[in-house]
Scaffold this motif. Structure first.
Motif, PDB file in Angstrom:
ATOM      1  N   GLN A   1       0.819  -1.227   0.000  1.00 32.47           N
ATOM      2  CA  GLN A   1       0.000   0.000   0.000  1.00 32.47           C
ATOM      3  C   GLN A   1       0.847   1.269   0.000  1.00 32.47           C
ATOM      4  O   GLN A   1       0.468   2.288  -0.566  1.00 32.47           O
ATOM      5  N   ALA A   2       1.991   1.197   0.673  1.00 34.74           N
ATOM      6  CA  ALA A   2       2.875   2.369   0.743  1.00 34.74           C
ATOM      7  C   ALA A   2       3.749   2.462  -0.505  1.00 34.74           C
ATOM      8  O   ALA A   2       4.667   3.264  -0.569  1.00 34.74           O
ATOM      9  N   ASP A   3       3.474   1.615  -1.494  1.00 37.62           N
ATOM     10  CA  ASP A   3       4.195   1.578  -2.767  1.00 37.62           C
ATOM     11  C   ASP A   3       5.626   1.081  -2.681  1.00 37.62           C
ATOM     12  O   ASP A   3       6.471   1.424  -3.501  1.00 37.62           O
ATOM     13  N   VAL A   4       5.862   0.238  -1.703  1.00 36.90           N
ATOM     14  CA  VAL A   4       7.166  -0.411  -1.627  1.00 36.90           C
ATOM     15  C   VAL A   4       7.302  -1.390  -2.806  1.00 36.90           C
ATOM     16  O   VAL A   4       8.413  -1.689  -3.247  1.00 36.90           O
ATOM     17  N   GLY A   5       6.178  -1.818  -3.327  1.00 39.75           N
ATOM     18  CA  GLY A   5       6.197  -2.742  -4.470  1.00 39.75           C
ATOM     19  C   GLY A   5       6.113  -4.186  -4.001  1.00 39.75           C
ATOM     20  O   GLY A   5       6.511  -4.524  -2.894  1.00 39.75           O
ATOM     21  N   TRP A   6       5.585  -5.001  -4.884  1.00 42.32           N
ATOM     22  CA  TRP A   6       5.310  -6.392  -4.548  1.00 42.32           C
ATOM     23  C   TRP A   6       6.586  -7.157  -4.190  1.00 42.32           C
ATOM     24  O   TRP A   6       6.706  -7.706  -3.095  1.00 42.32           O
ATOM     25  N   ASP A   7       7.537  -7.167  -5.108  1.00 38.08           N
ATOM     26  CA  ASP A   7       8.768  -7.946  -4.906  1.00 38.08           C
ATOM     27  C   ASP A   7       9.548  -7.462  -3.695  1.00 38.08           C
ATOM     28  O   ASP A   7      10.031  -8.265  -2.894  1.00 38.08           O
ATOM     29  N   VAL A   8       9.669  -6.154  -3.599  1.00 38.14           N
ATOM     30  CA  VAL A   8      10.487  -5.596  -2.526  1.00 38.14           C
ATOM     31  C   VAL A   8       9.819  -5.840  -1.171  1.00 38.14           C
ATOM     32  O   VAL A   8      10.486  -6.141  -0.183  1.00 38.14           O
ATOM     33  N   SER A   9       8.482  -5.763  -1.137  1.00 37.96           N
ATOM     34  CA  SER A   9       7.762  -6.047   0.114  1.00 37.96           C
ATOM     35  C   SER A   9       7.991  -7.495   0.527  1.00 37.96           C
ATOM     36  O   SER A   9       8.261  -7.788   1.697  1.00 37.96           O
ATOM     37  N   GLN A  10       7.879  -8.390  -0.448  1.00 37.12           N
ATOM     38  CA  GLN A  10       8.105  -9.808  -0.140  1.00 37.12           C
ATOM     39  C   GLN A  10       9.522 -10.048   0.359  1.00 37.12           C
ATOM     40  O   GLN A  10       9.739 -10.811   1.295  1.00 37.12           O
ATOM     41  N   GLY A  11      10.460  -9.350  -0.265  1.00 33.80           N
ATOM     42  CA  GLY A  11      11.860  -9.482   0.138  1.00 33.80           C
ATOM     43  C   GLY A  11      12.076  -9.002   1.569  1.00 33.80           C
ATOM     44  O   GLY A  11      12.749  -9.659   2.361  1.00 33.80           O
ATOM     45  N   LEU A  12      11.457  -7.878   1.891  1.00 33.03           N
ATOM     46  CA  LEU A  12      11.610  -7.314   3.238  1.00 33.03           C
ATOM     47  C   LEU A  12      11.003  -8.234   4.289  1.00 33.03           C
ATOM     48  O   LEU A  12      11.619  -8.539   5.313  1.00 33.03           O
ATOM     49  N   VAL A  13       9.789  -8.686   4.001  1.00 31.55           N
ATOM     50  CA  VAL A  13       9.102  -9.541   4.975  1.00 31.55           C
ATOM     51  C   VAL A  13       9.826 -10.891   5.081  1.00 31.55           C
ATOM     52  O   VAL A  13      10.004 -11.427   6.184  1.00 31.55           O
ATOM     53  N   GLY A  14      10.305 -11.394   3.948  1.00 33.07           N
ATOM     54  CA  GLY A  14      11.066 -12.651   3.951  1.00 33.07           C
ATOM     55  C   GLY A  14      12.332 -12.530   4.790  1.00 33.07           C
ATOM     56  O   GLY A  14      12.654 -13.418   5.588  1.00 33.07           O
ATOM     57  N   GLY A  15      13.019 -11.398   4.631  1.00 32.99           N
ATOM     58  CA  GLY A  15      14.244 -11.161   5.389  1.00 32.99           C
ATOM     59  C   GLY A  15      13.958 -11.061   6.884  1.00 32.99           C
ATOM     60  O   GLY A  15      14.697 -11.597   7.713  1.00 32.99           O
ATOM     61  N   LEU A  16      12.869 -10.389   7.196  1.00 30.37           N
ATOM     62  CA  LEU A  16      12.465 -10.246   8.598  1.00 30.37           C
ATOM     63  C   LEU A  16      12.164 -11.622   9.205  1.00 30.37           C
ATOM     64  O   LEU A  16      12.654 -11.972  10.280  1.00 30.37           O
ATOM     65  N   ARG A  17      11.384 -12.395   8.475  1.00 32.21           N
ATOM     66  CA  ARG A  17      10.994 -13.729   8.948  1.00 32.21           C
ATOM     67  C   ARG A  17      12.199 -14.622   9.183  1.00 32.21           C
ATOM     68  O   ARG A  17      12.275 -15.333  10.185  1.00 32.21           O
ATOM     69  N   ALA A  18      13.135 -14.569   8.252  1.00 33.14           N
ATOM     70  CA  ALA A  18      14.330 -15.416   8.356  1.00 33.14           C
ATOM     71  C   ALA A  18      15.113 -15.073   9.622  1.00 33.14           C
ATOM     72  O   ALA A  18      15.569 -15.962  10.344  1.00 33.14           O
ATOM     73  N   ARG A  19      15.224 -13.785   9.896  1.00 30.39           N
ATOM     74  CA  ARG A  19      15.981 -13.399  11.098  1.00 30.39           C
ATOM     75  C   ARG A  19      15.228 -13.739  12.371  1.00 30.39           C
ATOM     76  O   ARG A  19      15.830 -14.142  13.370  1.00 30.39           O
ATOM     77  N   VAL A  20      13.928 -13.571  12.332  1.00 30.10           N
ATOM     78  CA  VAL A  20      13.110 -13.904  13.502  1.00 30.10           C
ATOM     79  C   VAL A  20      13.231 -15.401  13.815  1.00 30.10           C
ATOM     80  O   VAL A  20      13.421 -15.806  14.966  1.00 30.10           O
ATOM     81  N   ASP A  21      13.171 -16.214  12.742  1.00 29.91           N
ATOM     82  CA  ASP A  21      13.288 -17.666  12.929  1.00 29.91           C
ATOM     83  C   ASP A  21      14.676 -18.048  13.420  1.00 29.91           C
ATOM     84  O   ASP A  21      14.827 -18.822  14.360  1.00 29.91           O
ATOM     85  N   ARG A  22      15.674 -17.472  12.779  1.00 31.12           N
ATOM     86  CA  ARG A  22      17.056 -17.818  13.124  1.00 31.12           C
ATOM     87  C   ARG A  22      17.360 -17.484  14.583  1.00 31.12           C
ATOM     88  O   ARG A  22      17.964 -18.272  15.301  1.00 31.12           O
ATOM     89  N   ASP A  23      16.924 -16.304  15.007  1.00 31.35           N
ATOM     90  CA  ASP A  23      17.240 -15.861  16.373  1.00 31.35           C
ATOM     91  C   ASP A  23      16.160 -16.265  17.388  1.00 31.35           C
ATOM     92  O   ASP A  23      16.197 -15.823  18.529  1.00 31.35           O
ATOM     93  N   ARG A  24      15.204 -17.056  16.930  1.00 27.43           N
ATOM     94  CA  ARG A  24      14.112 -17.545  17.795  1.00 27.43           C
ATOM     95  C   ARG A  24      13.445 -16.415  18.576  1.00 27.43           C
ATOM     96  O   ARG A  24      13.290 -16.454  19.795  1.00 27.43           O
ATOM     97  N   ILE A  25      13.080 -15.390  17.830  1.00 29.77           N
ATOM     98  CA  ILE A  25      12.430 -14.238  18.464  1.00 29.77           C
ATOM     99  C   ILE A  25      10.926 -14.471  18.526  1.00 29.77           C
ATOM    100  O   ILE A  25      10.319 -14.926  17.547  1.00 29.77           O
ATOM    101  N   ASP A  26      10.321 -14.183  19.669  1.00 30.23           N
ATOM    102  CA  ASP A  26       8.862 -14.324  19.720  1.00 30.23           C
ATOM    103  C   ASP A  26       8.174 -13.034  20.157  1.00 30.23           C
ATOM    104  O   ASP A  26       6.956 -12.956  20.215  1.00 30.23           O
ATOM    105  N   ASP A  27       8.967 -12.023  20.411  1.00 31.32           N
ATOM    106  CA  ASP A  27       8.401 -10.748  20.840  1.00 31.32           C
ATOM    107  C   ASP A  27       8.207  -9.836  19.618  1.00 31.32           C
ATOM    108  O   ASP A  27       9.182  -9.450  18.968  1.00 31.32           O
ATOM    109  N   PRO A  28       6.956  -9.510  19.287  1.00 29.24           N
ATOM    110  CA  PRO A  28       6.717  -8.662  18.109  1.00 29.24           C
ATOM    111  C   PRO A  28       7.470  -7.332  18.167  1.00 29.24           C
ATOM    112  O   PRO A  28       7.914  -6.824  17.129  1.00 29.24           O
ATOM    113  N   ALA A  29       7.633  -6.790  19.355  1.00 28.23           N
ATOM    114  CA  ALA A  29       8.328  -5.498  19.464  1.00 28.23           C
ATOM    115  C   ALA A  29       9.777  -5.607  18.999  1.00 28.23           C
ATOM    116  O   ALA A  29      10.318  -4.678  18.406  1.00 28.23           O
TER     117      ALA A  29
END
Ligand SMILES: Nc1nc2c(ncn2[C@@H]2O[C@H](COP(=O)(O)OP(=O)(O)O)[C@@H](O)[C@H]2O)c(=O)[nH]1
Ligand SMILES: [Mg+2]
Length: 320
Positions: free
Chosen positions: A54-82
């Motif tokens: 919606q903020a015009d980050v674009g489809w691919d770039v949004s997926q890339g950002l969220v994918g990168g975030l998810r990978a780090r969250v999983d790797r570091d076993r983070i469960d706190d949304p903050a």
């Protein structure tokens, strides 16, 4: 909990904050709130992706950002949304910094014209951006000259002259329909003779084919290089933020025709689509150097990745 992690880490830039107000109060407020949820689940990631789009980050770039975030969250076993929000901030900064690393070293030598050729589609904000750049360089005590290389419309020439008067900067201009090459030739000679520090060249954005555009801008370059071998030391592409992803398509066409060294994102104040910077950085790989935040000569901010990201999330006195 939120405040524990989520705080701005850069000095606020008033211009930038005003420019990003619509984006910040719209989508980014919602993004901030997403992470107030108690669990990090698929739904949160999906909502985040939708908001970024919606903020015009674009489809691919949004997926890339969220994918990168998810990978780090999983790797570091983070469960706190903050904490995840903190990682998102870092991922966003990193994305912008990758493009910034492509910045060329520029040498601004006093008395030798540092030539800035400003290109972009008609109406994106080129001429206004030139006035802003003139004011920007004047702040450093540099002498500036403008060249009215957009000779298609008489109004375009007059507009540049008016800015020149306001900014107290000489403008080299010919009549409507004149050869832009002749304008640039005269401007280079005048700048050289007067020992001007910065010469900013306006160009037309309405050449119908890519071939014409390349030929025209190539010709201007050659004329500049007769006087200053390294010219144009900056080829600045102006993009209109309000056109979002369409602007990005146009920008790609331009950068396929001309070697762009810098990007200015104009009209950031007029849109809630400030996410376009991420799409531009990723898709073009060219450093974003400035953003335009209004119609006055003073409405320019330097682009700094970390400050930009912080200004998407935090406004002074907005309580977050
Ligand atoms: N709100 C806002 N308007 C802008 C900005 N930059 C340019 N404009 C407006 O956009 C319109 C087109 O600008 P102009 O410089 O003539 O574009 P050009 O055709 O590319 O040279 C004008 O009405 C400008 O005042 C900006 O950063 N913010
Ligand atoms: Mg113009």
């Amino acid at each position: 909990m939120i405040l524990k992690f989520f705080r701005r880490k850069t000095e606020p830039d008033v211009q930038l904050e005003q420019g990003l107000e619509k984006t910040r109060r719209g989508v980014f407020l919602e993004i901030t709130r997403l992470f107030d949820r108690s669990v990090l689940d698929d739904e949160l990631y999906e909502d985040l992706e939708m908001l970024l789009i919606q903020a015009d980050v674009g489809w691919d770039v949004s997926q890339g950002l969220v994918g990168g975030l998810r990978a780090r969250v999983d790797r570091d076993r983070i469960d706190d949304p903050a904490l995840a929000r903190e990682i998102l901030r870092e991922e966003m900064i990193q994305l912008l910094e990758v493009a910034s690393r492509n910045r060329q070293v520029k040498i601004l030598q006093r008395g030798v014209p540092f030539v800035i050729m400003v290109v972009g589609v008609n109406g994106v904000g080129k001429t206004t951006s030139i006035a802003k750049l003139a004011a920007y360089h004047q702040q450093f005590g540099r002498t500036v000259m403008l060249a009215a290389g957009d000779t298609f419309r008489a109004a375009a020439i007059d507009q540049l002259k008016i800015w020149g008067e306001r900014q107290n900067v000489p403008v080299v201009a010919h009549h409507q329909g004149a050869d832009p090459g002749a304008v640039v030739f005269d401007a280079m000679q005048a700048a050289h003779a007067r020992g001007v520090d910065v010469l900013i060249v306006d160009t037309a954005g309405r050449l119908h084919t890519k071939h014409n555009l390349m030929a025209e801008l190539g010709k201007l370059r050659k004329i500049m290089q007769r006087h200053v071998e390294a010219a144009p030391q900056e080829t600045l592409l102006v993009i209109d933020a309000t056109t979002g992803q369409n602007g990005l398509v146009q920008a790609k066409e331009f950068s396929n025709s001309v070697a762009i060294t810098d990007i200015m994102i104009a009209k950031l104040d007029g849109t809630a689509k400030g996410g376009i910077a991420f799409a531009v950085a990723r898709e073009l790989g060219t450093p974003i150097s400035y953003v335009g935040t209004g119609e006055r000569a003073a409405d320019l901010a330097e682009f700094k990745p970390e400050t930009y990201v912080d200004s998407l999330f935090f406004g002074v006195g907005e309580g977050l």
